[in-house]
Design an enzyme around this catalytic site. Structure first.
Site, PDB file in Angstrom:
ATOM      1  N   HIS A  37       0.830  -1.213   0.000  1.00  0.00           N
ATOM      2  CA  HIS A  37       0.000   0.000   0.000  1.00  0.00           C
ATOM      3  C   HIS A  37       0.863   1.261   0.000  1.00  0.00           C
ATOM      4  O   HIS A  37       0.495   2.291   0.570  1.00  0.00           O
ATOM      5  CB  HIS A  37      -0.995   0.004   1.171  1.00  0.00           C
ATOM      6  CG  HIS A  37      -2.102  -0.990   0.970  1.00  0.00           C
ATOM      7  ND1 HIS A  37      -3.216  -0.714   0.199  1.00  0.00           N
ATOM      8  CD2 HIS A  37      -2.244  -2.272   1.394  1.00  0.00           C
ATOM      9  CE1 HIS A  37      -4.001  -1.783   0.178  1.00  0.00           C
ATOM     10  NE2 HIS A  37      -3.440  -2.749   0.896  1.00  0.00           N
ATOM     11  N   THR A  38       2.001   1.143  -0.634  1.00  0.00           N
ATOM     12  CA  THR A  38       2.891   2.293  -0.765  1.00  0.00           C
ATOM     13  C   THR A  38       2.922   2.811  -2.202  1.00  0.00           C
ATOM     14  O   THR A  38       3.291   3.947  -2.438  1.00  0.00           O
ATOM     15  CB  THR A  38       4.326   1.888  -0.370  1.00  0.00           C
ATOM     16  OG1 THR A  38       4.596   0.630  -0.982  1.00  0.00           O
ATOM     17  CG2 THR A  38       4.487   1.751   1.121  1.00  0.00           C
ATOM     18  N   SER A  70     -11.660 -18.180 -22.399  1.00  0.00           N
ATOM     19  CA  SER A  70     -10.774 -18.585 -21.309  1.00  0.00           C
ATOM     20  C   SER A  70     -11.089 -20.025 -20.931  1.00  0.00           C
ATOM     21  O   SER A  70     -12.263 -20.400 -20.868  1.00  0.00           O
ATOM     22  CB  SER A  70     -11.013 -17.663 -20.106  1.00  0.00           C
ATOM     23  OG  SER A  70     -10.483 -18.274 -18.945  1.00  0.00           O
ATOM     24  N   LEU A 129      -2.531 -12.648  -6.087  1.00  0.00           N
ATOM     25  CA  LEU A 129      -1.237 -12.816  -6.755  1.00  0.00           C
ATOM     26  C   LEU A 129      -1.261 -12.135  -8.122  1.00  0.00           C
ATOM     27  O   LEU A 129      -0.540 -12.514  -9.038  1.00  0.00           O
ATOM     28  CB  LEU A 129      -0.894 -14.312  -6.885  1.00  0.00           C
ATOM     29  CG  LEU A 129      -0.777 -15.059  -5.552  1.00  0.00           C
ATOM     30  CD1 LEU A 129      -0.554 -16.555  -5.781  1.00  0.00           C
ATOM     31  CD2 LEU A 129       0.367 -14.500  -4.701  1.00  0.00           C
ATOM     32  N   SER A 130      -2.126 -11.152  -8.233  1.00  0.00           N
ATOM     33  CA  SER A 130      -2.158 -10.312  -9.432  1.00  0.00           C
ATOM     34  C   SER A 130      -2.571 -11.017 -10.691  1.00  0.00           C
ATOM     35  O   SER A 130      -2.001 -10.799 -11.756  1.00  0.00           O
ATOM     36  CB  SER A 130      -0.779  -9.710  -9.671  1.00  0.00           C
ATOM     37  OG  SER A 130      -0.822  -8.398  -9.304  1.00  0.00           O
ATOM     38  N   SER A 131      -3.580 -11.880 -10.581  1.00  0.00           N
ATOM     39  CA  SER A 131      -4.038 -12.528 -11.807  1.00  0.00           C
ATOM     40  C   SER A 131      -4.565 -11.480 -12.780  1.00  0.00           C
ATOM     41  O   SER A 131      -4.392 -11.622 -13.992  1.00  0.00           O
ATOM     42  CB  SER A 131      -5.094 -13.578 -11.492  1.00  0.00           C
ATOM     43  OG  SER A 131      -6.122 -12.993 -10.741  1.00  0.00           O
ATOM     44  N   GLU A 164      -7.103  -1.328 -16.218  1.00  0.00           N
ATOM     45  CA  GLU A 164      -7.661  -1.770 -14.928  1.00  0.00           C
ATOM     46  C   GLU A 164      -8.505  -0.645 -14.312  1.00  0.00           C
ATOM     47  O   GLU A 164      -9.604  -0.870 -13.809  1.00  0.00           O
ATOM     48  CB  GLU A 164      -6.522  -2.181 -13.987  1.00  0.00           C
ATOM     49  CG  GLU A 164      -6.953  -2.536 -12.591  1.00  0.00           C
ATOM     50  CD  GLU A 164      -6.913  -4.027 -12.289  1.00  0.00           C
ATOM     51  OE1 GLU A 164      -6.165  -4.760 -12.950  1.00  0.00           O
ATOM     52  OE2 GLU A 164      -7.647  -4.448 -11.371  1.00  0.00           O
ATOM     53  N   ASP A 176       1.638  -3.949  -9.615  1.00  0.00           N
ATOM     54  CA  ASP A 176       1.357  -5.261 -10.205  1.00  0.00           C
ATOM     55  C   ASP A 176       1.730  -5.301 -11.690  1.00  0.00           C
ATOM     56  O   ASP A 176       2.443  -6.195 -12.148  1.00  0.00           O
ATOM     57  CB  ASP A 176      -0.122  -5.629 -10.025  1.00  0.00           C
ATOM     58  CG  ASP A 176      -0.544  -5.595  -8.569  1.00  0.00           C
ATOM     59  OD1 ASP A 176       0.343  -5.560  -7.699  1.00  0.00           O
ATOM     60  OD2 ASP A 176      -1.760  -5.589  -8.299  1.00  0.00           O
ATOM     61  N   TYR A 230     -10.185  -0.639  -0.471  1.00  0.00           N
ATOM     62  CA  TYR A 230      -8.972  -0.162  -1.148  1.00  0.00           C
ATOM     63  C   TYR A 230      -9.132   1.322  -1.516  1.00  0.00           C
ATOM     64  O   TYR A 230      -8.256   2.147  -1.230  1.00  0.00           O
ATOM     65  CB  TYR A 230      -8.737  -1.009  -2.405  1.00  0.00           C
ATOM     66  CG  TYR A 230      -7.423  -0.726  -3.110  1.00  0.00           C
ATOM     67  CD1 TYR A 230      -6.253  -1.377  -2.728  1.00  0.00           C
ATOM     68  CD2 TYR A 230      -7.352   0.179  -4.159  1.00  0.00           C
ATOM     69  CE1 TYR A 230      -5.045  -1.134  -3.378  1.00  0.00           C
ATOM     70  CE2 TYR A 230      -6.147   0.435  -4.806  1.00  0.00           C
ATOM     71  CZ  TYR A 230      -5.002  -0.231  -4.413  1.00  0.00           C
ATOM     72  OH  TYR A 230      -3.809   0.022  -5.055  1.00  0.00           O
TER      73      TYR A 230
HETATM   74  C1  GLA Z   1      -3.151  -4.219  -5.003  1.00  0.00           C
HETATM   75  C2  GLA Z   1      -2.917  -3.118  -6.030  1.00  0.00           C
HETATM   76  C3  GLA Z   1      -1.472  -2.630  -6.001  1.00  0.00           C
HETATM   77  C4  GLA Z   1      -1.039  -2.279  -4.583  1.00  0.00           C
HETATM   78  C5  GLA Z   1      -1.391  -3.418  -3.618  1.00  0.00           C
HETATM   79  C6  GLA Z   1      -1.093  -3.068  -2.189  1.00  0.00           C
HETATM   80  O1  GLA Z   1      -2.435  -5.365  -5.367  1.00  0.00           O
HETATM   81  O2  GLA Z   1      -3.228  -3.574  -7.325  1.00  0.00           O
HETATM   82  O3  GLA Z   1      -1.319  -1.527  -6.862  1.00  0.00           O
HETATM   83  O4  GLA Z   1      -1.588  -1.069  -4.170  1.00  0.00           O
HETATM   84  O5  GLA Z   1      -2.745  -3.778  -3.713  1.00  0.00           O
HETATM   85  O6  GLA Z   1       0.261  -2.896  -1.988  1.00  0.00           O
END
Ligand code: GLA
Length: 395
Positions: A37-38, A70, A129-131, A164, A176, A230
């Site tokens: 969250h930085t 998919s 995990l950023s899918s 996004e 991400d 968020y």
């Molecule tokens: C999600 C967001 C990122 C980041 C994280 C927290 O994954 O997509 O940009 O802010 O949360 O670090």
């Protein structure tokens, strides 16, 4: 789960038709070691790309249509034209990713072509995990490959972040997409989200290993006001910036705020906003220090900073949940584990632990058993991963 390109090619031929030149692109998932969250506060992050990934088989179409499917949603094909405006699907529908990426590429003046595309995935969706970033960056790679065009990876990341924001409706930071597009094999990436500077730092697998454990829970925390937690955190950080700006108009983001300033604000600034700011400011410092400790091969200290990060996310930023706290605590019970923390946006998803190579099996075993035998009673997915490379063309 290992993905297999020959299986993907067969599936592609079944969903669409055989023949033609089918290309395969990939984009990895990511785990963030520290610096949470930085990114949207102009701070530092320290992620790496992981083995689970997204692959897309794609073939050029001459009629300007995109037909996208998919393996996760068999029988469903989303279709849109790249000529006219690209409509959004209802919020939350997966096809907003290919739609958003196509719109983003086109609006920035890049050549865009029609395609048949089949996506397959070894990355759990919604697992933190950023899918979504992997789907976006892989889709962008597919479009660019078929158009015979190359884009600098950092620019690609920014285009995907825009997709996004505008099509998936998530006001994410840049971490991400940045790591998915630019990762280097065997390295984690210290990224300065203000200067946009990347510093790859080796993760020597003979000394240190990364284990990820998925709690398999995701607490959906969209409030009655329609705002996600968020988005609320982002607003709270902005409120903090407004407060500190009274004393120094040069303050543009929490990156410009020091720990001393946070201490001075105690009792004056609203308590909740103060906690949010304290997390961000301390986490940015921890992230930079952690990268230095890794360079110095001081893994014990690196691990301590990870644990401090977890406490700060739990108590000050309040984005953890009891399942994540449980997993992170359990990881620290295993000998040879340097550090453990929640990773990603929070409210569920995964923890990440860093440990000695000799501790990997015991750690995986311990997390699986204790979580399953706990009051949560869920079988978690736990695995170790090396640091992989960023998105690209496979064949
Ligand atoms: C999600 C967001 C990122 C980041 C994280 C927290 O994954 O997509 O940009 O802010 O949360 O670090």
């Amino acid at each position: 789960m290992q993905l297999d390109n020959s299986v993907l090619r067969q599936q592609f031929a079944q969903v669409f038709s055989p023949g033609g030149r089918v290309r395969i692109v990939r984009a990895p998932g990511r785990v963030n070691l520290i610096g949470e969250h930085t990114d949207y506060n102009d701070g530092f992050v320290f992620p790496m790309a992981i083995e689970p990934e997204v692959r897309i088989a794609c073939r050029l179409r001459e009629d300007g249509l995109v037909r996208f499917s998919s393996t996760m949603f068999p029988g469903e094909i989303t279709e849109f034209s790249i000529e006219g405006d690209i409509d959004k699907a209802p919020l939350g529908h997966w096809s907003n990713y290919p739609r958003g990426v196509a719109a983003s590429l086109r609006n920035s003046g890049l050549p865009l072509v029609g395609m048949d595309a089949l996506l397959t995935n070894s990355l759990p969706g919604g697992g933190g995990l950023s899918s979504s970033a992997a789907v976006e960056v892989a889709t962008a790679q597919a479009f660019l490959t078929l158009a015979g065009h190359n884009v600098e990876p950092m620019r690609l990341a920014l285009l995907c972040q825009k997709a996004e924001h505008e099509y998936a409706g998530v006001p994410c930071g840049i971490m991400d997409q940045m790591i998915v597009a630019t990762a280097r094999v065997g390295h984690a990436m210290l990224f300065d989200c203000r200067a946009f500077l990347r510093k790859p730092i080796p993760l020597p697998s003979e000394d240190v290993r990364v284990v990820i454990a998925n709690t398999m829970v995701r607490h959906d925390l969209t409030g009655a006001d329609g705002k996600s937690e968020y988005a609320k955190r982002r607003e709270q950080c902005q409120a903090g910036v407004q407060y500190f700006r009274q004393f120094n108009p040069d303050i543009k983001s929490l990156r410009d705020v020091s720990i001393e300033m946070i201490e001075q604000a105690t009792g004056k600034l609203d308590e909740l906003i103060l906690r949010r700011c304290r997390h961000v400011v301390s986490e940015t410092a921890r992230c930079q220090e952690a990268a230095d400790q890794l360079v110095a091969r001081n893994f014990e200290q690196f691990g301590k900073l990870m644990c401090q990060s977890h406490v700060s996310l739990r108590d000050d930023y309040q984005v953890s949940c009891e399942e994540l706290d449980f997993m992170a605590e359990q990881a620290m019970q295993v000998s040879g584990v340097y550090g453990a923390r929640m990773t990603g946006g929070g409210f569920g998803g995964c923890i990440v632990a860093v440990c000695k190579p000799s501790a990997v099996d015991a750690l995986i075993d311990h997390l699986k058993t204790t979580y399953k035998n706990s009051k949560y009673g869920i079988d978690p997915v736990v695995f170790s991963t090396s640091a992989t490379g960023g998105a690209g063309l496979m064949e």
